[in-house]
Motif scaffolding. Structure first.
Motif, PDB file in Angstrom:
ATOM      1  N   LEU A   1      38.312  20.037  40.994  1.00  0.00           N
ATOM      2  CA  LEU A   1      37.703  21.383  41.241  1.00  0.00           C
ATOM      3  C   LEU A   1      39.060  22.221  41.378  1.00  0.00           C
ATOM      4  N   VAL A   2      40.119  21.457  42.698  1.00  0.00           N
ATOM      5  CA  VAL A   2      40.564  22.646  42.970  1.00  0.00           C
ATOM      6  C   VAL A   2      41.142  23.578  41.959  1.00  0.00           C
ATOM      7  N   GLY A   3      42.021  22.805  41.107  1.00  0.00           N
ATOM      8  CA  GLY A   3      43.179  23.056  39.947  1.00  0.00           C
ATOM      9  C   GLY A   3      42.000  23.934  38.987  1.00  0.00           C
ATOM     10  N   VAL A   4      40.736  23.604  39.216  1.00  0.00           N
ATOM     11  CA  VAL A   4      40.033  24.908  37.804  1.00  0.00           C
ATOM     12  C   VAL A   4      39.594  25.952  38.254  1.00  0.00           C
ATOM     13  N   VAL A   5      39.919  26.247  40.136  1.00  0.00           N
ATOM     14  CA  VAL A   5      39.316  27.354  40.201  1.00  0.00           C
ATOM     15  C   VAL A   5      40.386  28.303  40.049  1.00  0.00           C
TER      16      VAL A   5
ATOM     17  N   THR B   1      35.368  33.779  41.936  1.00  0.00           N
ATOM     18  CA  THR B   1      36.833  33.532  41.556  1.00  0.00           C
ATOM     19  C   THR B   1      37.283  34.276  41.118  1.00  0.00           C
ATOM     20  N   VAL B   2      35.884  34.613  39.628  1.00  0.00           N
ATOM     21  CA  VAL B   2      35.299  35.826  38.937  1.00  0.00           C
ATOM     22  C   VAL B   2      36.413  37.187  39.233  1.00  0.00           C
TER      23      VAL B   2
ATOM     24  N   TRP C   1      36.351  42.574  46.080  1.00  0.00           N
ATOM     25  CA  TRP C   1      36.952  41.187  47.143  1.00  0.00           C
ATOM     26  C   TRP C   1      35.925  40.559  47.746  1.00  0.00           C
ATOM     27  N   ALA C   2      35.602  42.056  48.804  1.00  0.00           N
ATOM     28  CA  ALA C   2      34.351  41.729  49.999  1.00  0.00           C
ATOM     29  C   ALA C   2      33.121  40.883  48.546  1.00  0.00           C
ATOM     30  N   LEU C   3      32.812  41.352  47.171  1.00  0.00           N
ATOM     31  CA  LEU C   3      31.658  40.327  47.227  1.00  0.00           C
ATOM     32  C   LEU C   3      31.922  39.385  46.576  1.00  0.00           C
ATOM     33  N   GLY C   4      33.147  38.941  46.645  1.00  0.00           N
ATOM     34  CA  GLY C   4      34.002  37.412  45.833  1.00  0.00           C
ATOM     35  C   GLY C   4      33.249  37.023  47.046  1.00  0.00           C
ATOM     36  N   LEU C   5      33.839  37.778  47.874  1.00  0.00           N
ATOM     37  CA  LEU C   5      34.161  36.258  49.188  1.00  0.00           C
ATOM     38  C   LEU C   5      32.622  36.326  50.085  1.00  0.00           C
TER      39      LEU C   5
END
Length: 436
Positions: free
Chosen positions: A268-272, A327-328, A307-311
């Motif tokens: 799954l990390v590769g998918v990210v 990630t998106v 960045w903040a919204l994603g995190l």
């Protein structure tokens, strides 16, 4: 037909790409090949443990020690560019990287020798990025720079997406094939650069005697502008650490969290990473089309917000869908910051010091690679995964606040445009096919 010019119409991205100097188009190709040929770096730990018989602890220590070469290479890149030229810096970086990996592939010795060879290889890797960014600054007009840095960034990401896949296939066959592929790719890039990139790309070096009066006036304007100092550029580059740190932090935290907290496959990390590369490739030019309409400060604050919204998605709702959605979102912030920072350096720094500031930008990334995993590891060990993601969330928020308070200028690009379009100013740079 889709365009990538200003909203409402404009030249296509292909037209804009063709308008770039030939040397830059070759540089982008070389950088892509170089990134796609980076078979070794993602698989170093595996090679040292399985190929050289080291323990996991020894391999981790050697990689940490060798990775200081990235910092040294970033610091050397600026002075090397200024003293010897951009093309020699790029070629030297590639040859040093190839030599270090050749030693790792062929020499048998005590563990410390692997650290030395890895250090040499990563000095070369650390030199290449700042030198490449400096060359882009040299050969583009202010109007072209955001597009040129976007294309460079997209090409690098495409190469990084392909490289680990090819490296894994090569390593499954033979570690020697893995190293050979990396070395051949580097030498091919060096040959392309020698053949097509000018010996001295700086605009000042191209002035003719007939341009002397205009050149003198140009230098006078630049000298007066430079007298104001580059402190604002220095602060902007240093504060950009708060946008680089989350990226490095996710490289450390996400694989652990996905495999331990979610108990999902490491695949799954590769998918990210695939999603990250796809977003960069698909939306990079679309974002670049719009960022030229806004001020640097506004763009950096928006990057921090993304960045903040994603995190925040990761912190408040950590799950498999949250990882993919996050990630998106944060990739869009990554795109903006990755284009805006080098463009600001190129627009606001005297051309004689561009190389040094690009090197500083690379150094900030190198520092993040050294300190962020260690710091997050301590936090995870002591308090668990949630404080790690909270720390990552706070980091871009601090960056947003710093950029909001920072004095950011927007006049240098206009000054450069005035200088380059003046009847008495030197013409825009061109590059001959032979680079001579």
């Amino acid at each position: 037909m889709a365009t990538d010019g200003p909203v409402g119409g404009g030249p296509t991205w292909l037209t804009r790409f063709r308008a770039l100097p030939l040397a830059l188009r070759v540089l982008f190709l070389a950088a892509f090949v170089n990134r796609a040929g980076m078979f070794v770096f993602p698989l170093l730990a595996v090679y040292l443990v399985r190929g050289k018989g080291l323990s996991t602890a020894e391999a981790g220590l050697l990689i940490s020690v060798g990775s200081t070469g990235l910092l040294v290479g970033s610091l050397l890149s600026g002075p090397f560019c200024d003293l010897r030229g951009r093309r020699p810096a790029l070629v030297c970086a590639l040859l040093l990287n190839a030599a270090g990996y050749l030693g790792l592939a062929t020499l048998d010795g005590p563990p410390w020798t692997y650290a030395v060879l890895l250090f040499a290889a990563l000095v070369g890797m650390g030199m290449f990025g700042p030198a490449s960014n400096t060359l882009i600054a040299d050969l583009t007009t202010p109007e072209q720079r955001p597009f040129a840095y976007t294309v460079s960034y997209i090409g690098n990401n495409m190469g990084m997406g392909i490289g680990p896949l090819l490296g894994g296939v090569a390593a499954a066959y033979s570690y020697h094939v893995m190293f050979a592929g990396n070395i051949v790719a580097g030498l091919l890039c060096a040959a392309l650069i020698v053949a097509w990139v000018p010996r001295d790309s700086r605009r000042g070096a191209r002035r003719t005697d007939g341009d002397a009066d205009g050149a003198a006036r140009t230098e006078g304007k630049r000298a007066r502008y430079s007298a104001l100092g580059h402190g604002h550029v220095l602060l902007l580059v240093l504060v950009s650490f708060f946008y680089v740190a989350p990226l490095i932090g996710l490289e450390y935290a996400l694989p652990l969290a996905v495999t331990t907290v979610l108990d999902e496959s490491a695949g799954l990390v590769g998918v990210v990473y695939t999603i990250n590369s796809v977003i960069v490739v698909c939306f990079g030019l679309m974002v670049e089309k719009r960022i030229q309409q806004y001020s640097t400060k506004a763009l950096l604050i928006v990057a921090g917000l993304l960045w903040a919204l994603g995190l925040a998605v990761l912190y408040f709702a950590f799950s498999l869908p949250a990882v993919l959605l996050s990630t998106v979102v944060w990739t869009l912030g990554e795109i903006i910051a990755s284009v805006v920072v080098p463009t600001y350096i190129a627009d606001h720094v005297d051309e004689r010091r561009v190389g040094s500031f690009m090197a500083l930008n690379g150094f900030v990334l190198g520092v993040a690679r050294l300190v962020v995993p260690v710091g997050l590891g301590v936090i995870w060990q002591s308090h668990g995964d949630r404080p790690v993601f909270l720390t990552l969330l706070i980091t871009p928020v601090v960056g947003m606040a710093a950029f909001a308070l920072l004095r950011v200028r927007n006049a240098a690009a206009a000054l450069d445009t005035t200088i380059q379009t003046s009847p008495t100013a030197p013409s825009a740079p061109s590059a001959s096919p032979t680079g001579k």
